[in-house]
Design an enzyme around this catalytic site. Structure first.
Site, PDB file in Angstrom:
ATOM      1  N   GLU A  49       1.786  -0.481  -4.828  1.00 23.79           N
ATOM      2  CA  GLU A  49       0.706   0.415  -5.202  1.00 23.79           C
ATOM      3  C   GLU A  49       1.258   1.824  -5.248  1.00 23.79           C
ATOM      4  O   GLU A  49       1.547   2.425  -4.225  1.00 23.79           O
ATOM      5  CB  GLU A  49      -0.465   0.381  -4.214  1.00 23.79           C
ATOM      6  CG  GLU A  49      -1.630   1.183  -4.746  1.00 23.79           C
ATOM      7  CD  GLU A  49      -2.317   2.065  -3.724  1.00 23.79           C
ATOM      8  OE1 GLU A  49      -1.782   2.220  -2.624  1.00 23.79           O
ATOM      9  OE2 GLU A  49      -3.399   2.582  -4.032  1.00 23.79           O
ATOM     10  N   ASP A  57       0.839  -1.207   0.000  1.00 23.45           N
ATOM     11  CA  ASP A  57       0.000   0.000   0.000  1.00 23.45           C
ATOM     12  C   ASP A  57       0.873   1.256   0.000  1.00 23.45           C
ATOM     13  O   ASP A  57       1.767   1.390   0.845  1.00 23.45           O
ATOM     14  CB  ASP A  57      -0.872  -0.019   1.278  1.00 23.45           C
ATOM     15  CG  ASP A  57      -1.988   0.984   1.241  1.00 23.45           C
ATOM     16  OD1 ASP A  57      -2.833   0.909   0.327  1.00 23.45           O
ATOM     17  OD2 ASP A  57      -2.015   1.854   2.124  1.00 23.45           O
TER      18      ASP A  57
HETATM   19  O1  TEU Z   1      -4.888   3.938  -1.792  1.00 26.07           O
HETATM   20  C1  TEU Z   1      -4.131   5.102  -1.939  1.00 26.07           C
HETATM   21  C2  TEU Z   1      -5.068   6.076  -2.591  1.00 26.07           C
HETATM   22  O2  TEU Z   1      -5.874   6.634  -1.942  1.00 26.07           O
HETATM   23  C3  TEU Z   1      -4.965   6.259  -4.065  1.00 26.07           C
HETATM   24  O3  TEU Z   1      -4.116   5.272  -4.572  1.00 26.07           O
HETATM   25  C4  TEU Z   1      -6.267   6.103  -4.816  1.00 26.07           C
HETATM   26  O4  TEU Z   1      -5.970   6.642  -6.070  1.00 26.07           O
HETATM   27  C5  TEU Z   1      -7.483   6.815  -4.271  1.00 26.07           C
HETATM   28  O5  TEU Z   1      -7.987   6.074  -3.183  1.00 26.07           O
HETATM   29  C6  TEU Z   1      -8.534   6.978  -5.358  1.00 26.07           C
HETATM   30  O6  TEU Z   1      -9.681   7.542  -4.793  1.00 26.07           O
HETATM   31  C7  TEU Z   1      -4.462   3.050  -0.769  1.00 26.07           C
HETATM   32  C8  TEU Z   1      -5.588   2.052  -0.591  1.00 26.07           C
HETATM   33  O7  TEU Z   1      -5.792   1.368  -1.837  1.00 26.07           O
HETATM   34  C9  TEU Z   1      -6.827   2.814  -0.165  1.00 26.07           C
HETATM   35  O8  TEU Z   1      -7.958   1.959  -0.107  1.00 26.07           O
HETATM   36  C10 TEU Z   1      -6.562   3.417   1.215  1.00 26.07           C
HETATM   37  O9  TEU Z   1      -7.681   4.213   1.585  1.00 26.07           O
HETATM   38  C11 TEU Z   1      -5.303   4.295   1.174  1.00 26.07           C
HETATM   39  O10 TEU Z   1      -4.201   3.705   0.473  1.00 26.07           O
HETATM   40  C12 TEU Z   1      -4.798   4.513   2.603  1.00 26.07           C
HETATM   41  O11 TEU Z   1      -4.286   3.278   3.067  1.00 26.07           O
END
Ligand code: TEU
Length: 544
Positions: free
Chosen positions: A271, A211
């Site tokens: 990610e 993440d």
């Molecule tokens: O997502 C990170 C994040 O917020 C972006 O990558 C994404 O483009 C955005 O959510 C779009 O609206 C990660 C997780 O996938 C997400 O579910 C979490 O909320 C966030 O990190 C915090 O851990």
């Protein structure tokens, strides 16, 4: 479980959002026993999708403020999803079927209820004092209130700093204030996070999704972000985020973490938080691909898609290996995004599947994408996604609940998902758009996914071949070669709602149709012209 060195290149990884996959105990929330009961859908059953790995979104103990991405214990299982024994049962059942298990590691931040943070916030000299990003106030305002150390803002809205009176300091939270960022420059924290990975590897996990990995290190002096110039509704968009992420020493930290995984034969996928294909390519390494979002952001138009593909191919180069992803638990669902402007949802969902499974890269299928599931509309009083609640009714945040609806398994009670009230509304069309109904329909989106995945698995060219254009958008058609050694394949996608035709390359004659989203019969061999129905996509294999 032996999979071969390059398994991760040709793999199709299926993202399970555990809350919404299958509920075994009737509380309306998906859980691990429910997932175990439905593994046949993924691999090893009579009508399986045939995917190679499961990426499991967080199942750890969490207050659930960010639906599990606020972790309060990295090495256990939240009772909402079951027990550690359930997870060990899942790993064993998955391996028996040839399925790898990839856990979602959230190592940029923890929950504010994590024991590490509860210790760290007590004072400046405890055993965890430097495990988070603490900073003194930049003075006091006119009413004597402490001012944040800099101008950083949270991606989810508001300041990125929260005040802790017991320390007389602020702590950083890139996301919710309930998600304090850890300090990776603390040796104690660093070693504890590596131990988290070791613990799961020892339990037989095959890899991790990392993440927002590119946020792990922040600029040590915490300088103000420069303004991005111009107006934007959200404070986050009014600033450049050059100091909260992508720091020069990140590559060394990544290399150290990846060495731990490589020693265990484990995989990771990073990610990328707000970055493009070039940045993703720069962070990628063999066995450790990194998501880029370029395809997911491209409109469904042949030349736009071609441009996105070219940018990715240029960024990764023939030696690099990208991921291919069109949706996840944070983004609008593929079918909803592409079916706008009156495009028939099933046809365009099947064509998108050929793009997802036919391009060069490790493919990621988001649960429900195999049914052409669309987004749901959640009434304001049922909004769960924290930033969506924060911004409502302003249209400043796409409510991620929309892509997180329970998976419909059948037209029976509760869509076969739960005997209780589901935590989010079921998709409106669940009685007709569900696994059982589509499994019985050879023209369904599910059948198309199964045939495309099977063709990809049977073809070294489609699994790990190179990429070269044959038709780059003319007439709305995209067609490209995939080649490795003597194996050659052609992927053809008619992106428009009218019949089309292309001339097949003579050097592959006669071509064999390995899969078609139009369910076309498989003629003996094809040479010369290939007629295409509206939105038809197909995989063809060249005669060796
Ligand atoms: O997502 C990170 C994040 O917020 C972006 O990558 C994404 O483009 C955005 O959510 C779009 O609206 C990660 C997780 O996938 C997400 O579910 C979490 O909320 C966030 O990190 C915090 O851990």
């Amino acid at each position: 479980m032996e999979r071969g060195l390059d398994w991760w290149r040709r793999a199709v990884v299926y993202q399970v959002y555990p809350r919404s996959f299958a509920d075994s105990d009737g509380d309306g929330v998906g859980d691990l026993p429910g997932l175990i009961d439905h593994l046949d859908h993924l691999r090893g059953g009579p009508a399986s999708l045939g995917v190679d790995a499961i990426w499991l979104s967080p199942i750890y103990p969490s207050p659930g403020r960010d639906l599990g991405y606020d972790v309060a214990d990295h090495v256990s299982v939240d009772p909402l999803f079951g027990t550690l024994e359930d997870l060990e049962r899942l790993i064993e059942a998955a391996h028996r079927r040839g399925l790898a298990i990839v856990l979602d590691l959230v190592l940029n931040h923890t929950s504010d209820r994590h024991p590490w943070f509860e210790s760290s916030r007590q004072g400046r000299d405890g055993p965890h004092a430097d495990w988070y990003i603490w900073a003194d106030p930049a003075g006091r305002d006119g009413r004597g209130r402490p001012r944040p150390p800099n101008n950083w803002v949270s991606f989810f809205g508001g300041s990125a700093w929260a005040w802790e009176p017991r320390r007389g300091q602020f702590y950083l939270h890139t996301f919710l204030s309930e998600q304090p960022d850890v300090n990776w420059r603390s040796r104690g924290l660093h070693d504890a996070q590596f131990d988290v990975a070791r613990t799961w590897l020892a339990r037989g996990v095959d890899g991790f999704r990392l993440d927002v990995f590119n946020c792990f290190l922040k600029h040590p002096e915490l300088p103000d972000d420069p303004l991005s110039g111009g107006f934007a509704w959200r404070a986050w968009d009014r600033q450049q985020h050059s100091y909260e992420k992508d720091q020069p020493d990140l590559l060394a930290l990544l290399a150290e973490f990846r060495a731990l995984l490589d020693a265990a034969g484990a995989f990771s996928v990073g990610e990328l938080f707000t970055g493009g294909p070039e940045l993703a390519a720069r962070y990628s390494a063999p066995n450790h691909p990194v998501f880029d979002w370029r395809l997911l952001e491209a409109p469904w138009q042949a030349h736009e898609l071609a441009q996105a593909i070219d940018e990715r191919e240029a960024a990764f180069g023939p030696a690099g290996w990208p991921t291919v992803v069109l949706s996840n638990h944070d983004q609008p669902r593929t079918a909803s995004r592409l079916a706008r402007r009156g495009r028939p949802r099933d046809a365009v969902a099947k064509a998108a599947a050929a793009l997802l499974l036919g391009l060069r890269g490790t493919a990621f299928v988001y649960y429900g994408e195999e049914l052409g599931l669309g987004d749901i509309r959640v009434p304001p009083w049922r909004i769960v996604d924290p930033p969506a609640r924060r911004y409502w009714p302003l249209p400043l945040w796409w409510n991620r609940d929309g892509c997180r609806a329970p998976l419909p398994w059948s037209a029976g009670p509760g869509a076969g998902f739960s005997s209780g009230r589901p935590w989010l509304p079921l998709p409106a069309d669940w009685r007709t758009r569900n696994v059982a109904t589509q499994a019985a329909d050879p023209t369904s989106v599910l059948s198309a996914f199964r045939h495309l995945i099977a063709a990809r698995a049977a073809s070294p060219a489609l699994g790990q071949g190179d990429f070269a254009w044959h038709v780059r958008g003319d007439g709305g058609v995209l067609a490209w070669w995939r080649r490795t050694g003597d194996a050659r394949a052609l992927v053809v996608v008619n992106t428009v709602g009218r019949p089309a035709a292309i001339a097949l390359p003579r050097e592959g004659d006669p071509w064999r149709l390995a899969a078609s989203t139009a369910g076309a019969e498989v003629p003996a061999g094809i040479t010369g012209g290939l007629p295409l129905e509206p939105y038809e996509a197909c995989f063809l294999l060249a005669s060796s």
